[in-house]
Design an enzyme around this catalytic site. Structure first.
Site, PDB file in Angstrom:
ATOM      1  N   HIS A 155      63.056  50.360 -39.836  1.00 26.53           N
ATOM      2  CA  HIS A 155      61.863  51.116 -39.417  1.00 26.53           C
ATOM      3  C   HIS A 155      61.019  50.354 -38.404  1.00 26.53           C
ATOM      4  O   HIS A 155      60.174  50.943 -37.737  1.00 26.53           O
ATOM      5  CB  HIS A 155      61.013  51.460 -40.646  1.00 26.53           C
ATOM      6  CG  HIS A 155      61.677  52.468 -41.537  1.00 26.53           C
ATOM      7  ND1 HIS A 155      61.340  53.805 -41.560  1.00 26.53           N
ATOM      8  CD2 HIS A 155      62.701  52.344 -42.420  1.00 26.53           C
ATOM      9  CE1 HIS A 155      62.105  54.450 -42.422  1.00 26.53           C
ATOM     10  NE2 HIS A 155      62.947  53.580 -42.964  1.00 26.53           N
ATOM     11  N   ASP A 353      55.309  48.467 -32.349  1.00 29.75           N
ATOM     12  CA  ASP A 353      55.479  49.328 -33.515  1.00 29.75           C
ATOM     13  C   ASP A 353      56.864  49.955 -33.449  1.00 29.75           C
ATOM     14  O   ASP A 353      57.317  50.340 -32.356  1.00 29.75           O
ATOM     15  CB  ASP A 353      54.419  50.451 -33.484  1.00 29.75           C
ATOM     16  CG  ASP A 353      53.915  50.810 -34.871  1.00 29.75           C
ATOM     17  OD1 ASP A 353      54.662  50.604 -35.847  1.00 29.75           O
ATOM     18  OD2 ASP A 353      52.780  51.302 -34.979  1.00 29.75           O
TER      19      ASP A 353
HETATM   20  P1  ADQ Z   1      53.839  51.808 -40.846  1.00 27.10           P
HETATM   21  O1  ADQ Z   1      53.689  50.496 -40.169  1.00 27.10           O
HETATM   22  O2  ADQ Z   1      53.215  51.945 -42.167  1.00 27.10           O
HETATM   23  O3  ADQ Z   1      55.360  52.256 -40.967  1.00 27.10           O
HETATM   24  P2  ADQ Z   1      53.134  54.345 -39.383  1.00 27.10           P
HETATM   25  O4  ADQ Z   1      54.368  54.839 -38.754  1.00 27.10           O
HETATM   26  O5  ADQ Z   1      51.932  54.524 -38.536  1.00 27.10           O
HETATM   27  O6  ADQ Z   1      53.167  52.817 -39.765  1.00 27.10           O
HETATM   28  O7  ADQ Z   1      52.937  55.134 -40.734  1.00 27.10           O
HETATM   29  C1  ADQ Z   1      51.748  55.046 -41.443  1.00 27.10           C
HETATM   30  C2  ADQ Z   1      51.694  56.207 -42.418  1.00 27.10           C
HETATM   31  O8  ADQ Z   1      50.671  55.939 -43.364  1.00 27.10           O
HETATM   32  C3  ADQ Z   1      51.369  57.523 -41.754  1.00 27.10           C
HETATM   33  O9  ADQ Z   1      52.143  58.528 -42.366  1.00 27.10           O
HETATM   34  C4  ADQ Z   1      49.871  57.710 -42.037  1.00 27.10           C
HETATM   35  O10 ADQ Z   1      49.491  59.052 -42.176  1.00 27.10           O
HETATM   36  C5  ADQ Z   1      49.725  56.985 -43.374  1.00 27.10           C
HETATM   37  N1  ADQ Z   1      48.378  56.391 -43.446  1.00 27.10           N
HETATM   38  C6  ADQ Z   1      47.860  55.482 -42.629  1.00 27.10           C
HETATM   39  N2  ADQ Z   1      46.579  55.217 -42.971  1.00 27.10           N
HETATM   40  C7  ADQ Z   1      46.307  55.962 -44.042  1.00 27.10           C
HETATM   41  C8  ADQ Z   1      45.147  56.126 -44.860  1.00 27.10           C
HETATM   42  N3  ADQ Z   1      44.006  55.468 -44.654  1.00 27.10           N
HETATM   43  N4  ADQ Z   1      45.224  56.968 -45.881  1.00 27.10           N
HETATM   44  C9  ADQ Z   1      46.381  57.629 -46.112  1.00 27.10           C
HETATM   45  N5  ADQ Z   1      47.500  57.533 -45.374  1.00 27.10           N
HETATM   46  C10 ADQ Z   1      47.468  56.704 -44.352  1.00 27.10           C
HETATM   47  C11 ADQ Z   1      56.655  51.680 -40.655  1.00 27.10           C
HETATM   48  C12 ADQ Z   1      56.821  51.143 -39.238  1.00 27.10           C
HETATM   49  C13 ADQ Z   1      56.483  52.232 -38.246  1.00 27.10           C
HETATM   50  C14 ADQ Z   1      57.351  53.470 -38.505  1.00 27.10           C
HETATM   51  C15 ADQ Z   1      57.300  53.869 -39.971  1.00 27.10           C
HETATM   52  C16 ADQ Z   1      58.309  54.983 -40.295  1.00 27.10           C
HETATM   53  O11 ADQ Z   1      55.984  49.997 -39.035  1.00 27.10           O
HETATM   54  O12 ADQ Z   1      56.668  51.783 -36.909  1.00 27.10           O
HETATM   55  O13 ADQ Z   1      56.878  54.558 -37.721  1.00 27.10           O
HETATM   56  O14 ADQ Z   1      57.595  52.766 -40.807  1.00 27.10           O
HETATM   57  O15 ADQ Z   1      59.585  54.666 -39.834  1.00 27.10           O
END
Ligand code: ADQ
Length: 477
Positions: A155, A353
């Protein structure tokens, strides 16, 4: 249909996994269509050496949750996974703790999990392992005699080979990764970086059939950009009507040094400084839930961000207006989506990311008749396909500050045109398509591996030819 054995670091309850964000959401989205056994750490730490496994069924699927000992938690999870692999893969060699000696525990946990998984396998199960905690798991399974299809999806980004090679154990990691049938990555850039790494670390060969040969092992590598489930957005409404006086810019990022939060705050501060006419009319709502708080690098970023929010508010606020709302907590997903919809601009500006689901969720939450504008870092994997966002270099503070102004003033016709194209891409690359596509290619890669493993090296190609050829599996096409 064969069962899918999904392995990821954290396993949440099947009924609430969609609330958890990131990897868990991506996995939970596939569960309605497949019979899944989801294996991983349940979040508990055992204070004895008893590390049993707890099973919970939900319909035809179930979870199997492992516990970690305190030592495993500190050296496997916080240690090798999050203080070596995570920083290196996000190009932060300066933060990697190479000398801490975490690798033995990392391998030991992978081995222990492999034994538990092998014990529950049926011959036709397909194994799908997720993320950087399990780089060596396929090797352990193969050593235990497992012949099932084993796929891996990373990921997070793959760094340029020169950074990967800095990990002292890189040769062992390369041989272990070659035990997978298929390695799925977020972007084409990651595919190129991993191929380079195989060529440089263990003298791998690119084969005419699109696979990479490492010794006697044959592994396929392709990009499968993670998507979101559009159905979750069908009933989103704004949490508040956009006020004529105050316009909201939103940011939603785990509080991680990879997410570019200090740079984002500085760009917003510069925007307010350069364009005082927006004072009192705009707020930046930055939602930044805590994560990995026991690691020093994460404490540092928290302190830095609180100072920056304080100094921007101190400099620009007046009694009736605060320019930065800094919210250090989680929200339930429906609430989060309504906050996206009520925000005229989203600033998604990570320094690096894998994909970034927030960018996709923001677009999917918008009202198509009056959509907001996505400002997106060129270093997020999402930028590879979301080129109709306002793409910025997050290290370039003046450029991001300018993009904020352009986004706030963008005419409706242009907003609609950009949003339409972004939504089209997100609809095409949705989460159901992502998992189905990966599993289809995994079956083919497994068959191919059984055909060619242990056979003499066939005809090799150069990396330039390899990319030109596109190999039929590139981007899952
Ligand atoms: P993350 O680094 O966790 O994931 P991201 O892809 O932005 O990053 O996903 C975050 C998730 O958490 C989103 O679904 C968002 O809605 C949720 N989220 C964030 N803040 C929140 C909050 N305050 N309350 C509730 N929900 C919240 C890792 C990798 C990424 C990749 C994903 C999926 O680092 O690059 O996109 O996996 O493959």
């Amino acid at each position: 249909m064969p069962r899918v054995i999904v392995v990821s670091n954290r396993v949440t309850d099947l009924s609430s996994a969609r609330q958890a964000g990131g990897v868990a959401v991506a996995i939970a989205d596939m569960i309605p269509d497949q019979q899944v056994v989801w294996f991983g750490w349940g979040g508990a730490i055992s204070h004895t050496t008893d590390t049993g496994y707890g099973e919970t069924s939900c319909g035809r699927s179930k979870t199997v949750k492992a516990t970690l000992t305190q030592e495993e938690h500190d050296q496997f999870y916080l240690g090798y996974a999050n203080s070596v692999v995570w920083p290196v893969f996000h190009n932060r060699l300066d933060l990697a703790q190479f000398e801490a000696g975490y690798f033995d525990t990392y391998k030991r946990v992978n081995r222990r999990f492999a034994e538990a998984i092998a014990a529950l396998l049926r011959p036709d199960d397909v194994i799908w392992i997720h993320d950087y905690h399990f780089l060596t798991l396929a090797k352990d399974l193969r050593d235990l005699g497992v012949r099932n299809a084993i796929g891996f999806f990373l990921h997070i980004p793959v760094p340029p080979a020169q950074a990967f090679l800095a990990i002292p154990e890189h040769v062992e990691l390369a041989h272990a990764l070659a035990c997978y049938d298929l390695i799925g990555l977020q972007t084409k850039l990651d595919v190129g970086n991993l191929i380079d790494f195989f060529l440089q670390s263990v003298f791998g060969h690119l084969m005419r059939d699109g696979s990479v040969r490492v010794g006697k092992q044959s592994v396929r590598i392709a990009s499968f950009p993670v998507g979101i489930d559009l159905a979750a957005f069908s009933a989103v409404s704004s949490d508040l009507e956009r006020s004529a006086i105050e316009t909201r810019i939103v940011g939603v990022d785990r509080l991680d040094y990879t997410k570019g939060l200090p740079q984002k705050f500085r760009a917003y501060g510069k925007f307010l400084h350069d364009h005082p006419e927006f004072k009192g009319r705009v707020v930046l709502a930055q939602i930044a839930p805590p994560t990995r708080e026991s690691l020093e690098a994460y404490c540092d970023i928290r302190v830095e961000l609180e100072n920056l929010a304080g100094s921007i508010n101190g400099l620009h606020s007046d009694l009736s207006w605060t320019p930065v709302q800094y919210l250090h907590r989680t929200f339930d997903r429906e609430h989060l989506f309504s906050i996206y919809r009520g925000s005229k601009v989203a600033l998604v500006t990570p320094l690096r990311d894998g994909m970034n689901l927030v960018a996709k969720e923001y677009v999917a939450s918008q009202n198509s008749d009056d959509p907001g504008v996505l400002v997106l870092s060129r270093f997020a994997g999402a930028a590879e396909s979301l080129s109709d966002a306002l793409i910025v270099n997050p290290y370039n503070i003046p450029e991001t500050a300018d993009a904020i102004k352009v986004a706030l003033e963008m005419p409706l016709a242009e907003r609609k045109q950009r949003h339409g194209k972004l939504l089209e891409t997100i609809t095409k690359e949705n989460s159901a398509q992502w998992s189905a596509n990966f599993l289809t290619h995994l079956t083919a890669a497994h068959r191919h591996r059984l055909d060619v493993n242990d056979k003499p090296l066939g005809q090799t190609v150069t990396s330039t030819d390899w990319f030109k050829q596109k190999s039929g599996i590139e981007k899952g096409a």
